[in-house]
Design an enzyme around this catalytic site. Structure first.
Site, PDB file in Angstrom:
ATOM      1  N   MET D   1       0.831  -1.200   0.000  1.00 47.08           N
ATOM      2  CA  MET D   1       0.000   0.000   0.000  1.00 47.08           C
ATOM      3  C   MET D   1       0.869   1.255   0.000  1.00 47.08           C
ATOM      4  SD  MET D   1      -3.403  -0.398   2.059  1.00 47.08           S
ATOM      5  CE  MET D   1      -4.535  -1.758   1.771  1.00 47.08           C
ATOM      6  N   CYS D   2       0.361   2.257  -0.585  1.00 44.67           N
ATOM      7  CA  CYS D   2       1.099   3.505  -0.736  1.00 44.67           C
ATOM      8  C   CYS D   2       0.939   4.347   0.531  1.00 44.67           C
ATOM      9  CB  CYS D   2       0.556   4.274  -1.929  1.00 44.67           C
ATOM     10  SG  CYS D   2       0.388   3.249  -3.404  1.00 44.67           S
ATOM     11  N   ARG D   3       1.673   5.429   0.572  1.00 49.12           N
ATOM     12  CA  ARG D   3       1.573   6.424   1.637  1.00 49.12           C
ATOM     13  C   ARG D   3       1.450   7.784   0.971  1.00 49.12           C
ATOM     14  NH1 ARG D   3       0.599   3.961   6.222  1.00 49.12           N
ATOM     15  NH2 ARG D   3      -0.558   2.885   4.620  1.00 49.12           N
TER      16      ARG D   3
END
Lengths: 263, 263, 263, 263
Positions: D1-3
């Protein structure tokens, strides 16, 4: 810290070790088990010997895990002797010239570890190289410099294990003279197209991990067991230099790092 | 316009054609003689067949003339059938997915030319692809789409020359229906690991250049003579499909591009 | 040879000079008129001063003509003093650390030209730098080294024009002592956030081109007229150092390059 | 997952949030705390509004932690409204066109999450876009497609929160019809140069984390607290749409995701 593997044996596709195992180097680039720095995303490289005397090299500054060219190359190049390395930069910046493995003539080298206080020592150490090797230097890492210092000794007639021991002693002496407290740590592999030399040493009690494994088709050394399980993987000793010979034999040597008396 | 070359014959190092000739593809990337767009610096690629059914591929978005990995790879990979391509983007943007050659299963393809008015036709043409091939599309070029349209016909049972002719007819019809005046130009090479098919065609009188040459060790086609001199290089005719067979023979075919009546 | 431009005046968007003119630097990257090497595709860079003392820098190894980030940046950054440079490598390799402009503290520098025989002189010239500046060196170009040699003299108290003249004299002397016949050529720009200094000099009769132009909103120097027409663009003289002052004035100085007697 | 993080307030340098905090986005790229995928090294991007209506964008496929241009840019660009994003690819491949944030006209968007079964739905969803927006699509991610679907509704007159709710409902319906079990997860930010809209929603009970914080000089939303400590950071609720208004106010809305009856 970086992760690497070296192979010597029957010709196999690079992907058989670099990409396929459950805990392959490509996966280690994203998540290493035994390293202090978990991600090795600061570039990678493979070097292999084919029918020519000099090795082929493919290096990139991008993470190994997302490089399509690496996957394609590893699926189509077979070799009896190859190196693969994923980098977690500890110094020298992210650039292609700082990616392992490094080549000089028929020699190939890669390293996991660090010269403590390298920033202070770099200029002095580079100054030691003869012009020919000085001009071969492309990057700014301690690793490439250690390699060229070893090549310097080898072309002067030192044996490989003797040359590496002498470089480590020389650098250790200079670190001490410069008042560096940080350790010199050195897990490395060196090859000339025939034999692979693997080294594990540190100036303190914490040399980087390095394992050896023998299969029916060949032998390998790697920073971590490729299958994620230690079975069949023998750790090198602190101070050990292990040679994987072209004929399938292995010979173990003691690295002699004779540091001088404190001036 | 792009520049390319394809080779079929005895296994040779890629560098023998890609890097070494006086007017090699790497030099053409910096300065092409017969092209409208002088610089081909928008990426490059090589594809080669080895012991596996699918080809190996190495592509980069940087200019070929400065890529150290390409030099190393071309010096260490030998093949009996390889493609090399340098790109001057005419559409689709600069990205790895837009670099030639393109692969689908055991097929390899590269193209020099352009579909006039492609921006208007792209969505409609992509819509024609069956799901399997639609999901193989990675980039945005007309070239990749022409390739997948040809593969579509080949898997349906068309012969290679027939398939390509049918794609060109289909696209020409749609261009005409969309009122596109700009021409469809097509110099291309297609291979399956055994034979190489080279095509030269345009909807107007200006098909991109394409030459064939036979040597003792093999045959090649190229956008421009690799030695800078036309001697020994035979231009393909407008509408010609030339097949370089695995056994060393060459067969010439007529591309049949049957466009429909204007609705 | 490279191409560059420098601007000093009212704050304008970088794109107004870098991307928009008919013969803008981005277009010169693909096709320069007055250069020996037509394509400048070996990287590029922009440097600009904003509210801080040190300049902002954006550099890439890819060709300027295809870089979307450059277009976006140039469309959104405004500055009263900026540099832009497209590179055709003459030595030092293609890497980010070899792209202009170079920065050291508040100083910014870019160069078009070449130190003849640099390979032989490089080690000796690097040896002259004090440790602080030696450690600032990131790449392998003659350009960056000339810059750091000038900064060395400036921090020692030399005036800017005097410092540059002394560097050129020093390097010329060493070239002569090393028996180098190839010339030293130098078109360059240097800035400190306030003033821009432009230089045009060569050890032979062929200094790289450099032009000055004054507009109502500011002044600029460039390797080639940005509109493709010489009107309004004044060539600098061989040996001229032109200063674009913060207050809109211009002052012309004579570069004094006093080479020593032949030993 | 991205931030990711988004800022709205007094103009500040991007580095104040992107690079400097103890747990800044650049550090999260190397080691995120609350994410399933620890490393976010598959590219990054920043988008910011200045004096123009459209945002500036800088994106790269390399890891944020090693990008010198990002550090320089973040140190020299100030903005009242900016986005920053580090990517851990879940689909769509590593390419510049797949890096966030995405822009369309004056709109800017970034996303953390995933459309379950996107591979099966992609062609159908792309087919819904009107030609103008279809041609704006540059990459292959679910994120960019969700954005263009929202823009489609906004230009048709939907309010921003209503548009996003309708997109999520539409996609959920199609997932259900296609028999997809995997969830649709959506933490996102959308801006038009004035207001920032932040969204947190999932089709199951596990929406990606998203926090809001108010400072004297402005407000921000981020995937993780930037200081590594939750104090002062308020998590958004599942289904919440939070608007950071230009005048410093905040308004909270309920995302209405009305999925249809199962056919």
């Amino acid at each position: 810290m970086c992760r690497f593997l070296a192979y010597r044996g029957d010709p196999i596709y690079l992907e058989d070790l670099v990409c396929r195992p459950k805990h392959s180097l490509v996966r280690q680039s994203l998540r290493a088990e035994e390293a202090k720095v978990v991600t090795n995303g600061d570039g990678f490289g493979v070097g292999w010997y084919g029918e020519r005397e000099t090795p082929g090299i493919y290096r990139e500054v991008t993470p190994a895990w997302s490089d399509e060219n690496l996957l394609a190359l590893a699926a189509h190049v077979r070799s009896h002797l190859f190196f693969a390395h994923v980098r977690a930069a500890t110094g020298g910046g992210i650039s292609l010239a700082n990616c392992h493995p490094f080549a000089s003539g028929s020699w190939l080298f890669m390293h996991n570890g660090q010269v403590g206080g390298f920033g202070c020592l770099r200029r002095e150490l580079e100054g030691e190289l003869p012009d020919t090797l000085w001009h071969q230097r492309r990057g700014a890492t301690d690793s490439e410099l250690l390699f060229l210092m070893a090549v310097h000794r080898i072309v002067q007639g030192f044996g490989v294990v003797e040359a590496v021991g002498d470089v480590l002693a020389d650098v250790s002496d200079r670190m001490r003279q410069a008042g560096v407290d940080a350790p010199l740590r050195f897990a490395a592999a060196l090859a000339d197209g025939e034999d692979v030399y693997a080294f594990r040493w540190a100036s303190d009690a914490k040399p980087p991990t390095l394992y050896h494994r023998r299969e029916a088709f060949g032998q390998m050394v790697a920073s971590e067991p490729l299958e994620g399980e230690p079975e069949g993987w023998e750790p090198l000793e602190q101070g050990e230099a292990l040679c994987l010979h072209a004929d399938g034999r292995t010979s173990s040597h003691q690295l002699s790092v004779c540091t001088g008396p404190l001036a």
